[in-house]
Design a protein around this motif. Structure first.
Motif, mmCIF file in Angstrom:
data_model
loop_
_atom_site.group_PDB
_atom_site.id
_atom_site.type_symbol
_atom_site.label_atom_id
_atom_site.label_comp_id
_atom_site.label_asym_id
_atom_site.label_seq_id
_atom_site.Cartn_x
_atom_site.Cartn_y
_atom_site.Cartn_z
ATOM 1 N N ALA A 134 0.833 -1.203 0.000
ATOM 2 C CA ALA A 134 0.000 0.000 0.000
ATOM 3 C C ALA A 134 0.867 1.252 0.000
ATOM 4 N N GLU A 135 1.964 1.231 0.720
ATOM 5 C CA GLU A 135 2.870 2.386 0.718
ATOM 6 C C GLU A 135 3.463 2.621 -0.672
ATOM 7 N N ALA A 136 3.773 1.553 -1.385
ATOM 8 C CA ALA A 136 4.289 1.699 -2.746
ATOM 9 C C ALA A 136 3.255 2.357 -3.650
ATOM 10 N N ALA A 137 1.991 1.950 -3.497
ATOM 11 C CA ALA A 137 0.917 2.554 -4.285
ATOM 12 C C ALA A 137 0.774 4.034 -3.965
ATOM 13 N N TYR A 138 0.858 4.355 -2.688
ATOM 14 C CA TYR A 138 0.724 5.748 -2.247
ATOM 15 C C TYR A 138 1.837 6.614 -2.845
ATOM 16 N N ASP A 139 3.068 6.158 -2.743
ATOM 17 C CA ASP A 139 4.192 6.927 -3.274
ATOM 18 C C ASP A 139 4.085 7.103 -4.788
ATOM 19 N N ALA A 178 -5.951 7.971 2.603
ATOM 20 C CA ALA A 178 -5.090 6.820 2.323
ATOM 21 C C ALA A 178 -3.880 6.821 3.245
ATOM 22 N N ALA A 179 -3.250 7.985 3.428
ATOM 23 C CA ALA A 179 -2.071 8.066 4.289
ATOM 24 C C ALA A 179 -2.416 7.695 5.725
ATOM 25 N N SER A 180 -3.558 8.145 6.194
ATOM 26 C CA SER A 180 -3.963 7.835 7.567
ATOM 27 C C SER A 180 -4.225 6.340 7.746
ATOM 28 N N ASP A 181 -4.888 5.731 6.762
ATOM 29 C CA ASP A 181 -5.155 4.292 6.849
ATOM 30 C C ASP A 181 -3.850 3.495 6.892
#
Length: 389
Positions: free
Chosen positions: A244-249, A280-283
């Motif tokens: 999920a972090e990869a998707a966010y970045d 998204a960042a908070s989740d």
């Protein structure tokens, strides 16, 4: 090296792992070069007993490595989780079983398929095992497999669930893995045909859960006092957060320059896109913070010699399934706003993460209703008992 040095080495390898993500998908297998580099970093020794050259490390280091690897490549993070946590589980077995695995080769790795689908018959000083087991992630990089089966009495009635340690020469790999997500995990089938497994290379479900696991005789380190359910389920959830972090970045990078057709303004200036980023960042943060807190609390119990209370164990399962749920929700929020270009076939980090988190969500340990019901039942004062606690 110390265990923190291992984490530093894994971080150093992450860019190379990221470059090989498309190759892993194309081959339906993590590249052998990646596995060799991870072995060289000491990663696979993190949860291995010290008597075999391992670190018997604080599990938080292991989970941080999984998050880092999955951020680089979801399939690599997933395979690292499965092969890495199996070193921990083998440390619970009879000392002779550990010697069979690591005596000849301290770098031996173990894959796993615990669904009790095999057929078992009793034999002198052991069992005969046959069957087909699916979803053995990373099996191409393992020399042993841990397989689940139900032992039955003479009338065919179930007696107990046991796991069986089987060397590579006693099984064959059937290449059947062809999926939408986690394509690079090589989670193929293993087929065993009438293999003999000595008693000492088996462990009952009760034995895994007991306070006197056979491996305690030789492995006194506190990490081996943690519950199987807590270790295994957190190993599954940690890579999902990294994905999920990869998707966010990737979303942030892409949307900084993308111009929306309607209005001709950059997506980055769209307040609704900004809200999605905030949610998204908070989740993602909440998912990781709760996973980290629970493992830290659990490990402190083990270091103090205390039995982890049921309240902590049900809380860990609650937060583990919700970590996966939050990660999936975060990626969905971003994907919905990423435009049609994100859906093109190709080497899209965002699309790969989207496919990977949804495939990972289907793992049995990520079923939210069951885990949340366990927490709620305990909160109301009822007794709870589950093999994944």
């Amino acid at each position: 090296m110390s265990e923190e040095h291992v984490f530093a080495e894994v971080r150093r390898l992450a860019p190379t792992v990221r470059e090989r993500a498309a190759e892993a998908e194309a081959r339906a297998c993590v590249p052998e070069a990646t596995i060799k580099e991870l072995a060289g970093s000491g990663f696979f020794r993190l949860l291995q007993p010290r008597r075999y050259g391992g670190y018997a490390a604080d599990p938080s280091v292991f989970f941080r490595c999984l998050r880092t690897l999955a951020h680089a490549c979801g399939s690599t993070g997933w395979v690292a989780a499965v092969l890495g946590v199996e070193a921990w589980q083998v440390a619970l077995f009879n000392p002779q079983a550990q010697e069979d695995v690591w005596g000849p080769d301290r770098d031996a790795r173990i894959c796993v398929s615990l669904a009790p689908v095999g057929t078992v018959t009793s034999a002198a000083e052991g069992y005969r095992l046959s069957g087909r087991w699916s979803f053995a992630s990373g099996c191409d990089h393992a020399t042993w497999a841990q397989l689940g089966a139900i032992v039955r009495d003479d009338e065919g009635k179930p007696v107990e669930m046991r796991t069986f340690l089987v060397p590579k020469e006693d099984y064959r790999i059937e290449p059947v893995w062809d999926t939408v997500g986690l394509r690079g995990t090589g989670s193929n089938d293993l087929v065993v045909e009438d293999a003999f497994v000595p008693v000492y290379r088996t462990l009952s479900a009760d034995g895994i859960a007991s306070a006197t696991r056979p491996g305690y005789a030789v492995n006194p380190e506190p990490v081996y006092r943690l519950p199987l359910g807590s270790m295994f389920t957190t190993s599954i959830a940690s890579p999902v957060v990294g994905m999920a972090e990869a998707a966010y970045d990737e979303y942030l990078d892409a949307m900084r320059t993308r111009i929306r057709v309607t209005g001709r303004a950059p997506v980055a200036e769209d307040p609704f896109a900004q809200v999605r980023v905030g949610r998204a960042a908070s989740d993602i943060d909440a998912a990781w913070l709760q996973l980290s807190r629970n493992i830290a609390d659990l490990y402190e119990c083990a270091r103090s010699g205390d039995e982890p209370p049921k309240g902590l164990r049900t809380r860990l399962r609650r937060d583990q399934v919700l970590a996966t749920e939050r990660a999936v929700r975060a990626v969905d929020l971003l994907m919905e706003n990423a435009g049609g270009g994100a859906m093109r076939v190709g080497d899209s980090v965002l699309q790969r993460a989207w496919r990977d988190v949804h495939t990972a969500r289907g793992h049995t340990t990520n079923d939210p209703e069951k885990a949340l019901a366990l927490f709620g039942k305990h909160a109301f004062g009822f007794d709870v008992d589950d093999p994944m606690l």
